[in-house]
Design a protein around this motif. Structure first.
Motif, PDB file in Angstrom:
ATOM      1  N   ARG A 167       0.755  -1.105   0.127  1.00  0.00           N
ATOM      2  CA  ARG A 167       0.132  -0.107  -0.064  1.00  0.00           C
ATOM      3  C   ARG A 167       0.961   1.287   0.082  1.00  0.00           C
ATOM      4  N   SER A 168       0.394   2.283  -0.600  1.00  0.00           N
ATOM      5  CA  SER A 168       0.916   3.485  -0.388  1.00  0.00           C
ATOM      6  C   SER A 168       0.888   4.041   0.817  1.00  0.00           C
ATOM      7  N   GLU A 169       1.980   5.040   1.213  1.00  0.00           N
ATOM      8  CA  GLU A 169       1.999   5.428   2.465  1.00  0.00           C
ATOM      9  C   GLU A 169       0.681   6.615   2.735  1.00  0.00           C
ATOM     10  N   ARG A 170       0.275   7.139   1.657  1.00  0.00           N
ATOM     11  CA  ARG A 170      -0.916   7.993   1.838  1.00  0.00           C
ATOM     12  C   ARG A 170      -2.109   7.038   2.231  1.00  0.00           C
ATOM     13  N   THR A 171      -2.260   5.915   1.687  1.00  0.00           N
ATOM     14  CA  THR A 171      -3.408   5.017   1.881  1.00  0.00           C
ATOM     15  C   THR A 171      -3.441   4.579   3.142  1.00  0.00           C
ATOM     16  N   GLU A 172      -2.061   4.043   3.680  1.00  0.00           N
ATOM     17  CA  GLU A 172      -2.002   3.579   4.862  1.00  0.00           C
ATOM     18  C   GLU A 172      -2.379   4.593   5.936  1.00  0.00           C
ATOM     19  N   PRO A 226      -4.698   3.065  -7.616  1.00  0.00           N
ATOM     20  CA  PRO A 226      -3.536   3.877  -7.429  1.00  0.00           C
ATOM     21  C   PRO A 226      -3.133   3.946  -6.004  1.00  0.00           C
ATOM     22  N   GLY A 227      -3.945   3.235  -5.226  1.00  0.00           N
ATOM     23  CA  GLY A 227      -3.345   3.146  -3.683  1.00  0.00           C
ATOM     24  C   GLY A 227      -2.263   1.982  -3.265  1.00  0.00           C
ATOM     25  N   ASN A 228      -1.969   1.322  -4.305  1.00  0.00           N
ATOM     26  CA  ASN A 228      -0.721   0.230  -4.396  1.00  0.00           C
ATOM     27  C   ASN A 228       0.356   0.724  -4.798  1.00  0.00           C
ATOM     28  N   ASN A 229       1.693   0.716  -4.402  1.00  0.00           N
ATOM     29  CA  ASN A 229       2.810   1.483  -5.025  1.00  0.00           C
ATOM     30  C   ASN A 229       3.203   0.571  -6.303  1.00  0.00           C
TER      31      ASN A 229
END
Length: 221
Positions: free
Chosen positions: A96-101, A173-176
């Motif tokens: 997961r992206s940092e923003r989503t986390e 887009p929430g995955n790196n």
């Protein structure tokens, strides 16, 4: 309820079977088919949830830990719930992206039980944008859905992927970015072929009029 839009290359729309504003009890019922002991009491005590600009639905999403000890295993579980094999998607190594986390950490502070309530849209507001562009232009409280979140929404809203190939697909887009052998970076997506759901990888930097990124929104207050 399907929503149509003219996009130059034709008319992109949600499948006719996709119900927006699904009743909370119907969303919960979809999950109890798979895990009947989920605790949804907190959800009903705190509804209604305020609507926000850009939000098409308030999705009731189980937290991954109720299914498995790892995000990868939980993602495989929800994919199986909608009858999709992960195939070549490297579910176990997707991050997961940092923003989503960070967004999910906030939701976990609000919702202490088995579920999150997440205001979101499943691609229509971001149709035709590459995932790279979406990430660069998030609204202040907006974040990208990863494969787990997008799949979980499809469990309770299965009509979203019952359409034809020309109807709007879903980017995550929430995955790196996932990069193999130096090829262009990719991230997960969903699409339909004659009513058949499929999970795949889409090129992050390439816009496609037939896809839109799924995004969520932190509470406005």
């Amino acid at each position: 309820m399907a929503t149509a839009v003219n996009e130059g290359n034709g008319c992109l729309e949600y499948p006719a079977g996709y119900v927006i504003r699904e009743k909370p009890e119907n969303q919960i019922a979809a999950w109890t088919n798979f895990l009947p002991k989920l605790d949804a009491g907190e959800i009903f005590r705190m509804l209604p949830y305020p609507r926000q600009l850009g939000v098409e639905e308030i999705f009731i999403v189980p937290k991954p830990h109720v299914f498995a000890s790892s995000l990868g295993s939980a993602t495989r579980f929800v994919l199986n719930c909608i009858g999709i094999d992960a195939g070549k998607i490297p579910v176990g190594v997707l991050e997961r992206s940092e923003r989503t986390e960070s967004a999910l950490y906030v939701f976990s502070k609000i919702w202490r039980g088995d579920f999150w309530l997440i205001p979101a849209q499943l691609g229509f507001c971001r149709r035709g944008e590459s995932m790279k562009q979406v990430r660069r232009s998030y609204a202040d409280k907006e974040f990208g859905f990863d494969l787990y979140l997008a799949t979980a929404c499809l469990v309770s809203h299965s009509g979203r992927l019952t359409g034809e190939q020309w109807e709007l697909g879903i980017d995550c887009p929430g995955n790196n970015n996932y990069i193999v052998n130096g090829f262009l970076p990719k991230a997960p997506c969903f699409q339909s072929f004659s009513g058949r759901r499929a999970c795949n990888l889409n090129i992050v930097v390439r816009p496609n009029a037939r896809f839109g990124s799924a995004t969520g929104f932190l509470p406005s207050s």
